[in-house]
Design a protein around this motif. Sequence first.
Motif, PDB file in Angstrom:
ATOM      1  N   GLY A 351       0.954  -1.399   0.317  1.00  0.00           N
ATOM      2  CA  GLY A 351       0.241  -0.069  -0.130  1.00  0.00           C
ATOM      3  C   GLY A 351       1.281   0.951   0.015  1.00  0.00           C
ATOM      4  O   GLY A 351       0.136   1.995   0.240  1.00  0.00           O
ATOM      5  N   GLY A 352       1.858   1.281   0.177  1.00  0.00           N
ATOM      6  CA  GLY A 352       2.986   2.410   0.210  1.00  0.00           C
ATOM      7  C   GLY A 352       3.419   2.880   1.632  1.00  0.00           C
ATOM      8  O   GLY A 352       4.163   4.276   2.043  1.00  0.00           O
ATOM      9  N   TRP A 353       2.387   2.786   2.870  1.00  0.00           N
ATOM     10  CA  TRP A 353       2.641   3.227   3.970  1.00  0.00           C
ATOM     11  C   TRP A 353       4.403   3.123   3.972  1.00  0.00           C
ATOM     12  O   TRP A 353       4.402   2.092   4.197  1.00  0.00           O
ATOM     13  CB  TRP A 353       1.595   2.766   4.949  1.00  0.00           C
ATOM     14  N   GLN A 354       4.784   3.954   5.458  1.00  0.00           N
ATOM     15  CA  GLN A 354       5.371   3.764   5.902  1.00  0.00           C
ATOM     16  C   GLN A 354       4.682   3.663   7.386  1.00  0.00           C
ATOM     17  O   GLN A 354       4.247   4.548   7.542  1.00  0.00           O
ATOM     18  CB  GLN A 354       6.345   4.876   5.657  1.00  0.00           C
ATOM     19  N   PRO A 367       1.460   8.056   5.291  1.00  0.00           N
ATOM     20  CA  PRO A 367       0.448   8.042   3.783  1.00  0.00           C
ATOM     21  C   PRO A 367       1.194   8.296   3.132  1.00  0.00           C
ATOM     22  O   PRO A 367       2.645   9.193   2.549  1.00  0.00           O
ATOM     23  CB  PRO A 367      -0.715   8.929   3.966  1.00  0.00           C
ATOM     24  N   PRO A 368       0.925   6.836   1.819  1.00  0.00           N
ATOM     25  CA  PRO A 368       1.172   7.464   0.440  1.00  0.00           C
ATOM     26  C   PRO A 368       1.074   8.384  -0.056  1.00  0.00           C
ATOM     27  O   PRO A 368       0.169   9.066   0.036  1.00  0.00           O
ATOM     28  CB  PRO A 368       0.227   5.760  -0.388  1.00  0.00           C
ATOM     29  N   VAL A 369       2.344   8.532  -0.561  1.00  0.00           N
ATOM     30  CA  VAL A 369       2.480   9.697  -1.874  1.00  0.00           C
ATOM     31  C   VAL A 369       1.741   9.667  -2.872  1.00  0.00           C
ATOM     32  O   VAL A 369       1.754   8.892  -3.871  1.00  0.00           O
ATOM     33  CB  VAL A 369       3.452  10.328  -2.212  1.00  0.00           C
ATOM     34  N   THR A 370       0.560  10.553  -3.069  1.00  0.00           N
ATOM     35  CA  THR A 370      -0.881  10.689  -4.273  1.00  0.00           C
ATOM     36  C   THR A 370      -0.015  10.940  -5.479  1.00  0.00           C
ATOM     37  O   THR A 370       1.118  11.281  -5.446  1.00  0.00           O
ATOM     38  CB  THR A 370      -1.663  11.015  -3.881  1.00  0.00           C
TER      39      THR A 370
END
Length: 380
Positions: A351-354, A367-370
């Motif tokens: 999901g790209g979260w950290q 949150p992930p970069v859009t």
Amino acid sequence: MEGGEGALALETGAEMVDYLVRRRVQMDQDELVWSLVAARFAKTDEYDTQGFVSRFACIKARCHMSGGAVSARICAGEELERLDKSVAAVEAGEIGFAHFAQIANTSAKVGERLDETTLLRHARKEGVAKFRETCIHARHAADPEGVVEEEVEAVEMRELTLTDTDDGLVAVSGTLDKVGGAALRTALEPLAKRTGKDDRRRYPRRLADALVDLSMHALDNGVLGQRTHMQVTTSLETLLGLTGSPAAEMEFSLPISSKAVERFACDGTVTRILLGSDSTVIDVGRARRVVSGPQSKALRVRDKGCVWPGCDRPASWTSAHHLAHWIHGGSTDLNNLVLLCYRHHGMVHEGGWQIVRSDDGRMLTVPPVTEFQRLPRGPD
């Protein structure tokens, strides 16, 4: 639309609801007549002349109805002459055709043992869903052996189909009996609750996630009698996420991404297998558990469960996550490990979260970069 002009001219809500009630009574009365004719048609051979394999198939196709709707109406028509009180209640608008269909189905099952008067009393004050349960109670009171026989037959009708779709998903469809369905929902409902104020998943998505959680929990905790794991085959290039590398292969599903492999490799058993140019096995290395048994116990004592802010999944429903993955040089020691539940673990990798640990020990999520955030910005 026949008769539609007058209906569309209605202006107030009171006028509309009055129309809906009157029209529904008329439709329910029409359903009685339609069902009687359908039952009479079912005794003829006209279906053959019409080119159908059965009376049932003929009505279903020609009248654009579902199989269940056809069956309910044929049954209602067959029982109609025995249910004078119920017919009168439909004609008076005291109950709907849906209630009558339930009474007719019960009558077909128990025959002369039907207590129509008692069922009608319930039908007048109960919604259709509740009344269906009342009819089951009535059937059991009149014919308990018959209800048991139906339940045994329902167990034999259990089925589950898992189909790989063209877009890389797995379609799940199936049928369970009453007890099986209740067992599944009882197991899934607690896991399908929202995990925090920022959990915006719809209920069907949460149910699907709960089913995956349940399966992963069974695999990770030896519920199946022994510790069983999914088998994933990947190249070193895929494991490292290098450009141009192929997807990894799974034993019982379609190929998966390098990010999914990275998540599995966080807390799994890795076995090195070297293949020759003709895919023959050259060497098999010893299997190595990435996170050792003592480390896993220490993690469970320290974190007690998923460390994602707001998540209350206990330790037994989590797996170890490397804050800096060992594939990219991160160490496999307690300072670099945390427990994450299956959903949040997937959010980090695929999901790209950290998730990072602050200097004061708190866990912070990013949150992930859009795509919008990636676009170059002009002057304010």
